[in-house]
Design a protein around this motif. Structure first.
Motif, PDB file in Angstrom:
ATOM      1  N   LEU C  23      61.542 104.557 -57.383  1.00  0.00           N
ATOM      2  CA  LEU C  23      61.605 105.557 -56.308  1.00  0.00           C
ATOM      3  C   LEU C  23      62.991 105.551 -55.688  1.00  0.00           C
ATOM      4  O   LEU C  23      63.608 106.602 -55.477  1.00  0.00           O
ATOM      5  N   ILE C  24      63.504 104.334 -55.425  1.00  0.00           N
ATOM      6  CA  ILE C  24      64.824 104.229 -54.803  1.00  0.00           C
ATOM      7  C   ILE C  24      65.879 104.807 -55.745  1.00  0.00           C
ATOM      8  O   ILE C  24      66.764 105.551 -55.318  1.00  0.00           O
ATOM      9  N   ALA C  25      65.768 104.512 -57.048  1.00  0.00           N
ATOM     10  CA  ALA C  25      66.735 105.057 -57.996  1.00  0.00           C
ATOM     11  C   ALA C  25      66.724 106.572 -57.960  1.00  0.00           C
ATOM     12  O   ALA C  25      67.782 107.217 -57.972  1.00  0.00           O
ATOM     13  N   SER C  26      65.527 107.164 -57.869  1.00  0.00           N
ATOM     14  CA  SER C  26      65.480 108.629 -57.882  1.00  0.00           C
ATOM     15  C   SER C  26      65.968 109.193 -56.550  1.00  0.00           C
ATOM     16  O   SER C  26      66.478 110.313 -56.502  1.00  0.00           O
ATOM     17  N   ILE C  28      68.418 107.743 -54.835  1.00  0.00           N
ATOM     18  CA  ILE C  28      69.875 107.577 -54.858  1.00  0.00           C
ATOM     19  C   ILE C  28      70.529 108.845 -55.396  1.00  0.00           C
ATOM     20  O   ILE C  28      71.512 109.332 -54.847  1.00  0.00           O
ATOM     21  N   VAL C  29      69.934 109.423 -56.447  1.00  0.00           N
ATOM     22  CA  VAL C  29      70.585 110.604 -57.020  1.00  0.00           C
ATOM     23  C   VAL C  29      70.384 111.837 -56.140  1.00  0.00           C
ATOM     24  O   VAL C  29      71.223 112.741 -56.156  1.00  0.00           O
ATOM     25  N   ILE C  30      69.314 111.874 -55.359  1.00  0.00           N
ATOM     26  CA  ILE C  30      69.154 113.015 -54.453  1.00  0.00           C
ATOM     27  C   ILE C  30      70.240 112.975 -53.371  1.00  0.00           C
ATOM     28  O   ILE C  30      70.993 113.936 -53.176  1.00  0.00           O
ATOM     29  N   GLY C  33      73.800 113.395 -54.930  1.00  0.00           N
ATOM     30  CA  GLY C  33      74.233 114.760 -55.218  1.00  0.00           C
ATOM     31  C   GLY C  33      74.717 115.466 -53.965  1.00  0.00           C
ATOM     32  O   GLY C  33      75.749 116.146 -53.956  1.00  0.00           O
ATOM     33  N   LEU C  34      73.980 115.283 -52.876  1.00  0.00           N
ATOM     34  CA  LEU C  34      74.348 115.936 -51.624  1.00  0.00           C
ATOM     35  C   LEU C  34      75.667 115.377 -51.098  1.00  0.00           C
ATOM     36  O   LEU C  34      76.573 116.135 -50.718  1.00  0.00           O
ATOM     37  N   ALA C  36      78.004 113.717 -52.756  1.00  0.00           N
ATOM     38  CA  ALA C  36      79.121 114.044 -53.638  1.00  0.00           C
ATOM     39  C   ALA C  36      79.613 115.457 -53.339  1.00  0.00           C
ATOM     40  O   ALA C  36      80.826 115.702 -53.248  1.00  0.00           O
TER      41      ALA C  36
END
Lengths: 578, 171, 189
Positions: C23-26, C28-30, C33-34, C36
């Motif tokens: 869950l944390i990994a998914s 992290i990318v949310i 992305g914002l 970045a």
């Protein structure tokens, strides 16, 4: 690790629970709603995903029929729909794309097969998180409802293409669908949430809940593929979720994330979208390859040629798929230096994919091949996917892409990849696992009629579209009558051939539906292991009861021990002691 | 994962006896199988043993969370005070360098990644790395407003306009 | 019923904790992305410095302190749960929830003042990113508080104590996100 209080800690407690009596036949006493609508049983959830996906597939197919009819006979009355207006045309094309990718390929390939196969193939009684699994389907169902509503709101469904590039998607003045575009976006976001939940469940189950004795290299390839696909999805969809929030704010609250006049950048959306969108291709490709690998090994009675090779190439494909996204944007105004980089990476990714195809072909070599219906579909997958892959090289190279970009060549290319993935491989899987799912056999003759009735028209739909694309026919045009060089009769004839082929192909799907429904109730009763396959799902009864196995299996060997010398039988189930 | 009381599951075992699962019940066999799986995962058993040992040792060697918290608070003070010197480089170092250190401390001691299996940390680092990749692929088009053979006039105009407006407002 | 699948642990990591890692990994990318996207605009647009000058560094710093402290109490809750002291773990979780509440209250005052001063979601790109990133983070704070309330209820009667660690881990992740949001939105001016 250091947690005495933890009930899930590994150790004696865990092993003891394995020796409990299996809850066989558990589902018999539950009510209809509990059993079919609010079940936490992975097999019921898999069927929910499967039937929802098939239903959405029918809608997507109807949309294709409608706009293809308009293209072949512009302005005429489409039987079953009426005259297609330009706005309706845009909405139909957009939603056909979205539905087929997000509401057919994803739920059927990943969610339905993943939910059905992962616990059975790993030898456990359910997913690691059964209620989370149910939640995943409920969120998905909600996304379906929102999407279907979006088609009928005032202004009509969203028409800005499935890629939803701003400003067309962000400004109602341009899209003319103030409600449709927002609901479409919400539906897509909900769908992502559903698959994030499902993906975490798949990965956790595979990592932790394997049957005793099942080592990493004993996991059937299709499970590996679904897990890798789930991981790739998980890592790629995040930026797009953030991007979707930003797009939603642009639509609703007047922010300017994608508005260049006020400091935003529409290219940002394209990057966010394709950073997800390209890995998404592999998210659906890998499970399809996995299904085909299972079918091919069983029906050539041979060990999979290079299990580890397939596994490593799949991982490589997953990683490299993050490095290729900007090849969708060669003409969007990205820096030409980046175009060089992305051309190179795009050519590189064809290596692992080609290797996977070679492994499948090498598995066939010297096998005792049985041309059953599932095997025909699996072989067709290889043949048709190669065409899709090879035409992709012309689009991956930035030089040739500048000519071909946004023509029907692109369209035909990705249908030559997506149809093998989402249709052909799915039929291979459905016909192969049907006896397990429903405890009955499908009719082979009808299956073969359906196969040839799908494959031949499929090629005669998209080969004309390749030719049209090379002739310069641009995508997303409502009617070519306004373009003298494209409205020539010889080109119009190609459009008509494609449309007629599509109608023929859709008619043959009725054969499948008839066969599917009839076999469910009237088909020949299937034994436990009708194909004499090795993997654990065939150990369970057909169809498996709630709890799957009478005794929880223990695994002694890899999944592909076919035709082992010095054995009486040409298969060797994973759970059979040596 | 609720444990509902009406479960027949628990009631089964005495009846089901030992024979059907003679093999299953052999704990040594199991341990071996599990060990195998781990070994494959780590590519070598040695590392696995080491990790287990590590975890064991850590049971007694958790850093005192209150002390970690005190360090975090001290770092917070530095990160707020640092930028007051109005030196751009110092601001960047104190703001983002310290954020990195704080995140590391929280991840290691609060999330206990230090004693978790190592591939978990790798997985999290990989997801951060993908975001760096996303940045690297996107920044040349979005962050830059001029490149080889192209210029983003709209963005340049917006920057100019905003800076002029800020100057007028007396910043 | 707990299916056998939920009780197995081939990796040695308990299933619940493994799922929280993913869950944390998914997540992290949310957030990745914002953030970045924000950073590229921040570097590309010199005017953001002027816009950011109006954020309230002291409120941000105080909220950082609040979240760090609530993370501490989440760790203490986990330690209590390890020793089987359910009620103590539950009290510590309630303290963490209180921290989340203080965080949200400070935030609401802060936002009220900013909106009164005319800085809204659509004022300019900086404020759009500011409200989007902080708002997405605040949603995670709320979600964490709700989850903790349920876990604390069970922990009071010594049930499902392994979940104390799971919500704790999620909360530390939310904390780490704020550790990065703080310099990005408040300090870099």
């Amino acid at each position: 690790m250091a947690q005495p209080a933890n009930q899930e800690a590994p150790g004696s407690g865990t092993r003891q629970s394995e020796t409990l009596a299996p809850p066989a036949g558990h589902g018999e006493h539950e009510g209809f709603f509990k059993k079919y609508l609010f079940s936490t049983d992975h097999k019921a959830i898999a069927k929910q995903y499967l039937f929802t996906g098939m239903f959405m597939g029918l809608i997507g197919a109807f949309m294709a029929y409608t706009f293809r009819f308009q293209l072949a006979f512009p302005g005429s009355h489409v039987p079953g729909f009426g005259v297609v207006s330009p706005n309706e045309y845009n909405a139909l094309v957009t939603n056909h794309g979205s539905i087929m990718v997000f509401w057919v390929a994803m739920p059927v390939l990943i969610a339905a097969f993943g939910n059905y196969l992962i616990p059975l193939m790993l030898g456990c009684d359910d997913m690691a998180f059964p209620r989370l699994n149910r939640l995943s389907y409920q969120v998905f169902f909600l996304s379906v409802v929102v999407l279907l509503i979006s088609l009928f709101v005032p202004g009509g469904g969203f028409g800005g293409a499935w890629t939803a590039y701003p400003p067309l998607s962000s400004k109602a003045e341009y899209s003319l669908t103030p409600l449709g575009s927002t609901l479409w976006l919400v539906a897509v976001a909900l769908e992502f949430v559903a698959f994030l939940i499902g993906g975490i469940n798949f990965v956790t189950t595979t990592m932790n809940s394997r049957a005793p004795g099942m080592k990493l290299y004993d996991i059937p390839i299709v499970v590996w593929m679904i897990v890798i696909a789930s991981l790739v999805f998980m890592a790629s969809v995040g930026p797009l979720v953030a991007g979707a929030v930003m797009l939603l704010f642009d639509q609703l609250f007047g922010t300017a994330f994608y508005d260049p006049a006020r400091g935003g950048d529409p290219l940002l959306w394209q990057h966010l979208f394709w950073f997800f969108g390209h890995p998404e291709v592999y998210v659906v490709l890998l499970p399809a390859c996995g299904i085909v690998a299972e079918v091919i090994t069983v029906f050539s009675r041979k060990k999979l040629f290079g299990y580890k090779t397939v596994l490593y190439t799949a991982i490589a494909t997953g990683i490299v798929s993050f490095f290729v996204w900007a090849h969708h944007q060669f003409v969007a105004g990205i820096d030409p230096r980046m175009a060089n980089v992305f051309t190179a990476t795009t050519v590189i990714i064809s290596l692992p994919v080609a290797e996977m195809v070679f492994v499948l072909v090498a598995t066939l070599y010297g096998g005792s091949i049985k041309l059953t219906t599932p095997m025909l579909w699996a072989l067709a997958f290889i043949a048709e996917f190669i065409i899709g892959g090879v035409t992709g090289l012309f689009l991956g190279a930035s030089g040739s892409d500048i000519y071909l970009h946004d023509t029907y060549f692109v369209l035909a290319h990705f249908h030559y990849t997506f149809v093998p993935i989402a249709i052909i491989a799915v039929f291979a899987g459905l016909t192969y696992w049907f006896p397990k799912m429903f405890g009955r056999h499908m009719n082979e003759t009808l299956g073969k009629i359906h196969f040839w009735g799908t494959i031949i028209p499929f090629n005669s739909i998209f080969i004309p579209l390749f030719l049209l694309g090379l002739a310069g026919q641009h995508r997303r045009i409502y009617s070519y009558e306004g373009f003298p060089e494209l409205a020539r009769p010889e080109l119009q004839q190609l459009r008509i051939i494609a449309t007629v082929s599509l109608i023929v192909m859709l008619c043959f799907q009725l054969v499948f539906l008839f066969n599917f429904v009839r076999s469910m109730f009237r088909g020949r009763i299937a034994e436990r292991n009708p194909w004499k396959a090795n993997t654990l799902e065939w150990v369970a009864a057909s169809p498996p009861p709630h709890g799957n196995f009478e005794t929880m299996p223990t695994v002694y060997r890899g999944p592909y021990e076919y035709s082992v010398p010095n054995r009486d039988e040409d298969y060797w189930p994973q759970n059979q002691p040596a | 994962m609720t444990s509902s009381p009406n479960e027949t599951h628990e009631a089964g075992p005495p009846a089901s006896g030992d024979e059907p699962r003679a093999r299953e019940a052999d704990p040594a066999e199991h341990a071996q199988a599990a060990e195998h799986a781990q070994a494959a995962e780590h590519a070598q058993a040695a590392e696995h043993a080491q990790a287990a040992e590590h975890a064991h040792a850590a049971e007694h060697a958790h850093a005192n969370p209150v002390r970690v918290w005190a360090i975090l608070c001290a770092l917070l003070v530095v990160s707020v005070v640092g930028p007051m010197a109005e030196i751009r480089l110092l601001t960047l170092i104190t703001a983002f360098g310290i954020a990195g250190v704080k995140a590391y401390l929280v991840a290691k001691h609060f999330l206990r990644l230090g004693v978790e299996r190592r591939y978990v940390a790798y997985a999290l680092v990989v997801s951060v790395a993908f975001m760096v990749l996303f940045f690297a692929g996107t920044a040349p088009d979005v962050m830059e407003h001029r490149g080889r053979l192209w210029t983003n006039h709209a963005a340049q105009k917006e920057v100019e306009r905003a800076l002029k407006e800020a100057a007028r407002d007396g910043h | 019923m707990k299916p056998i699948a939920t009780t197995r642990s081939a990796t040695g990591i308990p299933t619940g904790r493994l799922a929280v890692w993913w869950l944390i990994a998914s997540e992290i990318v949310i957030f990745g992305g914002l953030l970045a996207s924000y950073v590229m605009h921040r570097i590309g647009h010199a005017e953001f410095g002027d816009y950011a000058a109006h954020t309230n560094t002291w409120a941000g710093a105080f909220n950082t302190l609040v979240l760090l402290t609530s993370s501490l109490s989440a760790v203490l809750a986990h330690e209590a749960a390890e020793k089987g002291q359910g009620p103590r773990a539950a009290r510590m979780l309630l303290f963490t929830i209180l921290g989340g509440a203080v965080f949200l209250i400070v935030k609401s005052f802060e936002w009220t003042a900013e909106i009164r001063a005319g800085y809204t979601l659509a004022t300019n790109m900086f404020w759009s990113f500011y409200y989007t990133a902080a708002g997405l983070h605040a949603l995670h704070v709320i979600a964490g508080m709700v989850a903790m309330a349920f876990v604390a209820r069970d922990a009071f009667s010594n049930r499902e104590l392994q979940r104390v660690e799971l919500v704790g881990n999620y909360w530390h992740f939310v904390d780490i996100v704020w550790i990065f949001l703080f310099p990005l939105l408040y300090i870099a001016k």
